[in-house]
Design a protein around this motif. Structure first.
Motif, PDB file in Angstrom:
ATOM      1  N   TRP A  44       0.843  -1.184   0.000  1.00 46.73           N
ATOM      2  CA  TRP A  44       0.000   0.000   0.000  1.00 46.73           C
ATOM      3  C   TRP A  44       0.882   1.240   0.000  1.00 46.73           C
ATOM      4  O   TRP A  44       1.982   1.241   0.539  1.00 46.73           O
ATOM      5  CB  TRP A  44      -0.900   0.016   1.229  1.00 46.73           C
ATOM      6  CG  TRP A  44      -1.985  -1.011   1.218  1.00 46.73           C
ATOM      7  CD1 TRP A  44      -1.904  -2.289   1.683  1.00 46.73           C
ATOM      8  CD2 TRP A  44      -3.321  -0.853   0.720  1.00 46.73           C
ATOM      9  NE1 TRP A  44      -3.094  -2.941   1.504  1.00 46.73           N
ATOM     10  CE2 TRP A  44      -3.990  -2.085   0.928  1.00 46.73           C
ATOM     11  CE3 TRP A  44      -4.015   0.206   0.135  1.00 46.73           C
ATOM     12  CZ2 TRP A  44      -5.308  -2.272   0.561  1.00 46.73           C
ATOM     13  CZ3 TRP A  44      -5.339   0.016  -0.229  1.00 46.73           C
ATOM     14  CH2 TRP A  44      -5.971  -1.218  -0.018  1.00 46.73           C
ATOM     15  N   SER A  46       0.676   5.745   0.323  1.00 45.12           N
ATOM     16  CA  SER A  46      -0.112   6.919   0.695  1.00 45.12           C
ATOM     17  C   SER A  46      -0.104   7.904  -0.470  1.00 45.12           C
ATOM     18  O   SER A  46       0.964   8.301  -0.947  1.00 45.12           O
ATOM     19  CB  SER A  46       0.475   7.581   1.938  1.00 45.12           C
ATOM     20  OG  SER A  46       0.497   6.667   3.025  1.00 45.12           O
ATOM     21  N   CYS A  48      -2.350  11.427  -2.328  1.00 41.30           N
ATOM     22  CA  CYS A  48      -3.284  12.531  -2.094  1.00 41.30           C
ATOM     23  C   CYS A  48      -3.866  12.981  -3.427  1.00 41.30           C
ATOM     24  O   CYS A  48      -3.136  13.163  -4.404  1.00 41.30           O
ATOM     25  CB  CYS A  48      -2.575  13.704  -1.413  1.00 41.30           C
ATOM     26  SG  CYS A  48      -2.113  13.390   0.306  1.00 41.30           S
ATOM     27  N   ALA A  53      -6.677  12.367   1.439  1.00 37.17           N
ATOM     28  CA  ALA A  53      -5.610  11.365   1.533  1.00 37.17           C
ATOM     29  C   ALA A  53      -6.197   9.972   1.331  1.00 37.17           C
ATOM     30  O   ALA A  53      -7.280   9.660   1.835  1.00 37.17           O
ATOM     31  CB  ALA A  53      -4.921  11.454   2.883  1.00 37.17           C
ATOM     32  N   LEU A  55      -5.115   5.562   0.651  1.00 35.33           N
ATOM     33  CA  LEU A  55      -4.173   4.456   0.531  1.00 35.33           C
ATOM     34  C   LEU A  55      -4.522   3.719  -0.755  1.00 35.33           C
ATOM     35  O   LEU A  55      -5.704   3.500  -1.045  1.00 35.33           O
ATOM     36  CB  LEU A  55      -4.273   3.506   1.725  1.00 35.33           C
ATOM     37  CG  LEU A  55      -3.831   4.046   3.081  1.00 35.33           C
ATOM     38  CD1 LEU A  55      -4.094   3.005   4.165  1.00 35.33           C
ATOM     39  CD2 LEU A  55      -2.355   4.424   3.062  1.00 35.33           C
ATOM     40  N   ASP A  71      -9.980   5.248   1.564  1.00 35.99           N
ATOM     41  CA  ASP A  71      -9.833   6.449   2.385  1.00 35.99           C
ATOM     42  C   ASP A  71     -10.000   6.115   3.865  1.00 35.99           C
ATOM     43  O   ASP A  71     -10.204   6.991   4.689  1.00 35.99           O
ATOM     44  CB  ASP A  71     -10.835   7.522   1.967  1.00 35.99           C
ATOM     45  CG  ASP A  71     -12.286   7.062   2.145  1.00 35.99           C
ATOM     46  OD1 ASP A  71     -12.500   5.878   2.517  1.00 35.99           O
ATOM     47  OD2 ASP A  71     -13.193   7.874   1.921  1.00 35.99           O
ATOM     48  N   GLU A 236      -3.744  10.421   8.414  1.00 34.80           N
ATOM     49  CA  GLU A 236      -3.927   9.034   7.993  1.00 34.80           C
ATOM     50  C   GLU A 236      -3.209   8.733   6.685  1.00 34.80           C
ATOM     51  O   GLU A 236      -2.933   7.589   6.359  1.00 34.80           O
ATOM     52  CB  GLU A 236      -5.419   8.738   7.847  1.00 34.80           C
ATOM     53  CG  GLU A 236      -6.165   8.778   9.181  1.00 34.80           C
ATOM     54  CD  GLU A 236      -7.653   8.589   8.999  1.00 34.80           C
ATOM     55  OE1 GLU A 236      -8.114   8.704   7.843  1.00 34.80           O
ATOM     56  OE2 GLU A 236      -8.345   8.329  10.000  1.00 34.80           O
ATOM     57  N   GLY A 237      -2.867   9.769   5.914  1.00 35.07           N
ATOM     58  CA  GLY A 237      -2.170   9.556   4.660  1.00 35.07           C
ATOM     59  C   GLY A 237      -0.752   9.048   4.842  1.00 35.07           C
ATOM     60  O   GLY A 237      -0.139   8.563   3.902  1.00 35.07           O
ATOM     61  N   GLN A 238      -0.223   9.168   6.063  1.00 38.76           N
ATOM     62  CA  GLN A 238       1.138   8.690   6.336  1.00 38.76           C
ATOM     63  C   GLN A 238       1.129   7.288   6.950  1.00 38.76           C
ATOM     64  O   GLN A 238       2.069   6.894   7.633  1.00 38.76           O
ATOM     65  CB  GLN A 238       1.836   9.673   7.296  1.00 38.76           C
ATOM     66  CG  GLN A 238       1.886  11.094   6.785  1.00 38.76           C
ATOM     67  CD  GLN A 238       2.663  11.207   5.494  1.00 38.76           C
ATOM     68  OE1 GLN A 238       3.666  10.540   5.312  1.00 38.76           O
ATOM     69  NE2 GLN A 238       2.187  12.063   4.591  1.00 38.76           N
ATOM     70  N   ALA A 239       0.053   6.556   6.733  1.00 31.38           N
ATOM     71  CA  ALA A 239      -0.107   5.258   7.398  1.00 31.38           C
ATOM     72  C   ALA A 239       0.975   4.260   6.990  1.00 31.38           C
ATOM     73  O   ALA A 239       1.420   3.462   7.810  1.00 31.38           O
ATOM     74  CB  ALA A 239      -1.488   4.690   7.097  1.00 31.38           C
ATOM     75  N   PHE A 240       1.398   4.288   5.738  1.00 33.51           N
ATOM     76  CA  PHE A 240       2.374   3.305   5.263  1.00 33.51           C
ATOM     77  C   PHE A 240       3.672   4.003   4.883  1.00 33.51           C
ATOM     78  O   PHE A 240       3.844   4.443   3.747  1.00 33.51           O
ATOM     79  CB  PHE A 240       1.818   2.524   4.073  1.00 33.51           C
ATOM     80  CG  PHE A 240       1.013   1.325   4.466  1.00 33.51           C
ATOM     81  CD1 PHE A 240       1.581   0.068   4.497  1.00 33.51           C
ATOM     82  CD2 PHE A 240      -0.316   1.460   4.810  1.00 33.51           C
ATOM     83  CE1 PHE A 240       0.846  -1.038   4.872  1.00 33.51           C
ATOM     84  CE2 PHE A 240      -1.062   0.360   5.187  1.00 33.51           C
ATOM     85  CZ  PHE A 240      -0.474  -0.893   5.229  1.00 33.51           C
ATOM     86  N   GLN A 245       6.038  -0.536   4.466  1.00 29.91           N
ATOM     87  CA  GLN A 245       5.842  -1.156   3.161  1.00 29.91           C
ATOM     88  C   GLN A 245       6.708  -2.402   3.020  1.00 29.91           C
ATOM     89  O   GLN A 245       6.252  -3.432   2.514  1.00 29.91           O
ATOM     90  CB  GLN A 245       6.171  -0.157   2.051  1.00 29.91           C
ATOM     91  CG  GLN A 245       5.136   0.941   1.866  1.00 29.91           C
ATOM     92  CD  GLN A 245       5.504   1.895   0.751  1.00 29.91           C
ATOM     93  OE1 GLN A 245       6.659   1.984   0.350  1.00 29.91           O
ATOM     94  NE2 GLN A 245       4.523   2.612   0.233  1.00 29.91           N
TER      95      GLN A 245
END
Length: 326
Positions: A44, A46, A48, A53, A55, A71, A236-240, A245
């Motif tokens: 996955w 991230s 935008c 944001a 995934l 999302d 949340e966009g920085q989740a991975f 990864q």
């Protein structure tokens, strides 16, 4: 090439000449199965679109593509084969007359840098939510002409969400927990080693390197009260991140390996009885004629007409050959 670009990309597609339908169908089926199996290990990323944001993960091959996007409130996907890609390309790009493989190659070159965090500045992406799902619009150029593409994504089934997100995240959590336990054990051993040096009279040459003894319970409390709120405040966009990864790829590769082993075992078990029957027929399965003969042999006495003893035959006396004047 980054890890995301390397994972997303596949060999440059070669245009396939349309010959016999059966051969092409088998090739497309094999390509589709290979695409789906490699899609699991695609990490996955991230991304935008505007201020939103997401995934996303995608895989492009010679015969189609698969896209999965979320999302974290919903998850949508699209799986398109060569026929669907060709039909949509005719509708959206009427001035472009290129093979389907060229469209897939172009889509891969546009999407993979986006997933790697390095989108092409000459390409625009826009995301639109619809009643039936989510649509991702792409605008770029191909061969000097405008190039448009719409990904029409529908809600992903529960099994797909579990397969690509829930189960890998659970295994990642277990792996990280085990990693923390290993590091905690290492710290405690290091403290014991340093304490042994101190008791032996060793002293630090630089006092700034001095550390306190590691206390696991205190560390856990500080993490919960200080570090965790900061982590949860990150978008949340920085989740991975890149390290996650890599962990996702490692976890899903183990899952794919287990799946291949299980399928191979099931195939082997399914073929074993057939091979055994072909080479060594079951001695208990007799034909009706064999059963009748066997039963008659077991119940008929030796003097029965069904089995008469063979009588000795007399030898014939040799005849003298008659001469011409006899």
């Amino acid at each position: 090439m980054s890890q995301q670009e390397e994972a997303c990309s596949s060999p440059v597609p070669v245009p396939v000449q349309r010959g016999s339908g059966n051969v092409n169908s088998e090739r497309e089926m094999e390509g589709s199965e290979e695409l789906e199996s490699s899609f699991l290990t695609q990490p996955w990323a991230s991304v935008c679109f505007g201020e939103s944001a997401f995934l996303a993960k995608a895989r492009f091959g010679d015969t189609g593509y698969i896209l999965l996007i979320s999302d974290l409130s919903g998850i949508w996907y699209e799986s398109a084969d060569a026929e669907a890609v060709g039909q949509r390309s005719k509708e959206l790009n009427k001035r472009l007359t290129v093979p389907v493989s060229s469209f897939l190659h172009r889509l891969r070159n546009l999407m993979c840098p986006l997933l790697a965090g390095q989108p092409d500045t000459a390409t625009s992406f826009s995301c639109h939510r619809t009643a039936s799902g989510l649509s991702l619009h792409v605008k770029s150029e191909l061969s000097g002409l405008p190039f448009y593409w719409y990904f029409h994504c529908c809600p992903a089934p529960v099994e797909m969400v579990s397969h690509h997100l829930v189960r890998p995240l659970i295994r990642m959590s277990l792996a990280l927990q085990y990693k923390v336990q290993e590091l905690t054990s290492l710290l405690l051993r290091k403290d014991a080693e340093i304490e042994d040096y101190r008791e032996s009279g060793a002293a630090l040459s630089r006092d700034r390197l001095r550390t306190e003894l590691f206390q696991e319970e205190m560390f856990q409390q500080n993490f919960m009260t200080e570090s965790l709120p900061q982590i949860c405040s990150v978008g949340e966009g920085q989740a991975f991140a890149s390290t996650l990864q890599q962990l996702y790829v490692a976890v899903t590769q183990q899952e794919a390996k287990k799946t291949r082993k299980r399928q191979h075992s099931e195939d082997t078990e399914g073929l074993a009885p057939t091979a055994e029957t072909a080479e060594h027929p079951n001695p208990l399965s007799l034909s009706k004629e064999d059963e009748t003969a066997s039963s008659s042999e077991g119940t008929t006495p030796a003097s029965s007409p069904a089995r008469k003893p063979r009588l000795p035959t007399a030898k014939a006396k040799p005849k003298k050959a008659k001469g011409l004047f006899s």
